[in-house]
Design a protein around this motif. Structure first.
Motif: not given
Length: 289
Positions: A143, A242, A246, A288
């Motif tokens: 991120i 990503h 999660l 995010q």
């Protein structure tokens, strides 16, 4: 002839004409060559405009024929030939990935020959061969690394364009550049499209965009301070990673990035991935940032 007649002895009585036809076919099948089948299979590539695949099949086929010292009847190919051919490729210092591609394509041609009943192997030539392991490309970004690329100040308009295309690709679930360039965004509140595999159809103005993105994405990465290899494909891989980080179901991620949903997977007998699921995935991933 006796061998062929014996092999069809279980059939009811047939005419001499039919028997001659069967014998002729069996003789032709035993003599059909690798190059003849490879050429037939590759002609389908041309018809489907799969130019890149066609070239790879051609190179792989030519290398095998060179190793065999000329064209050869398919029936003569043995597991030893494949093992030794792979050894020769290694001795030429070809990368494992390249060797795996060449041998995979040759195997596809042999399997095609089998399906078309051009050859029947009692022992398949690839029975002993183990494909070199594929290297997993570490191209995804964290991120923080993605934010650096997004927020870096770029003075050259060309680099800003490359960064914006890269980020838009991420925001759209790793869309292929081909699909991105042809999509009409005017007067639309949502986006729906059928994903196409990238082909060699980069002509005119689009060719300049492809060149710009692929040549300069590393420069953008360098200026953002990210110490990692990044390609255009990284946007797609990063979005998927990503989502996975999660805890999002893999099936939903596949839907979002445009993977084909295989109907033979048992899970799809019970669930149906819909647009509302995709919306939640995108919202969770993009929040995010």
């Amino acid at each position: 002839y006796e061998e062929i007649i014996t092999s069809i002895s279980y059939l009811p009585a047939i005419s001499c004409t039919e028997l001659i036809r069967i014998i002729t076919y069996e003789q032709k099948k035993k003599g059909i060559t690798f190059q003849a089948v490879a050429k037939e299979y590759m002609n389908f590539m041309k018809g489907e405009e799969r130019e890149k695949s066609y070239k790879l099949y051609k190179i792989a086929s030519e290398r095998l024929v060179k190793y065999m010292k000329g064209d050869f009847p398919l029936i003569q190919l043995t597991p030893i030939h494949i093992q030794e051919f792979a050894k020769v490729l290694h001795e030429e210092n070809l990368a494992d990935t390249t060797i795996r591609i060449y041998l995979t394509l040759i195997k596809v041609i042999l399997n095609y020959a089998g399906k078309m009943n051009y050859v029947s192997y009692s022992i398949h030539p690839f029975v002993l061969f183990k494909m070199p392991a594929s290297n997993v490309r570490e191209l995804d970004l964290s991120i923080d690394e993605l934010k650096r690329i997004r927020d870096v100040r770029l003075l050259k308009p060309s680099l800003s364009m490359v960064r914006d295309i890269f980020m838009l690709t991420y925001y759209l679930g790793g869309i292929n550049l081909r699909d991105l360039l042809v999509y009409d965004f005017k007067n639309k509140n949502d986006m729906r499209y059928v994903r196409h595999k990238t082909r060699n159809s980069k002509k005119g103005e689009n060719e300049q965009i492809y060149s710009l993105v692929f040549r300069h994405i590393n420069k953008v990465t360098e200026l953002s301070g990210v110490k990692k290899k990044v390609t255009y494909y990284s946007a797609r891989k990063t979005f998927a990673q990503h989502g996975y980080d999660l805890g999002i179901q893999i099936e939903k991620i596949e839907y979002c990035i445009g993977h084909s949903m295989k109907n033979n997977r048992p899970i799809f007998n019970y669930i149906k991935i819909m647009q509302e699921h995709a919306d939640k995935v995108f919202r969770a991933v993009l929040d995010q940032l």
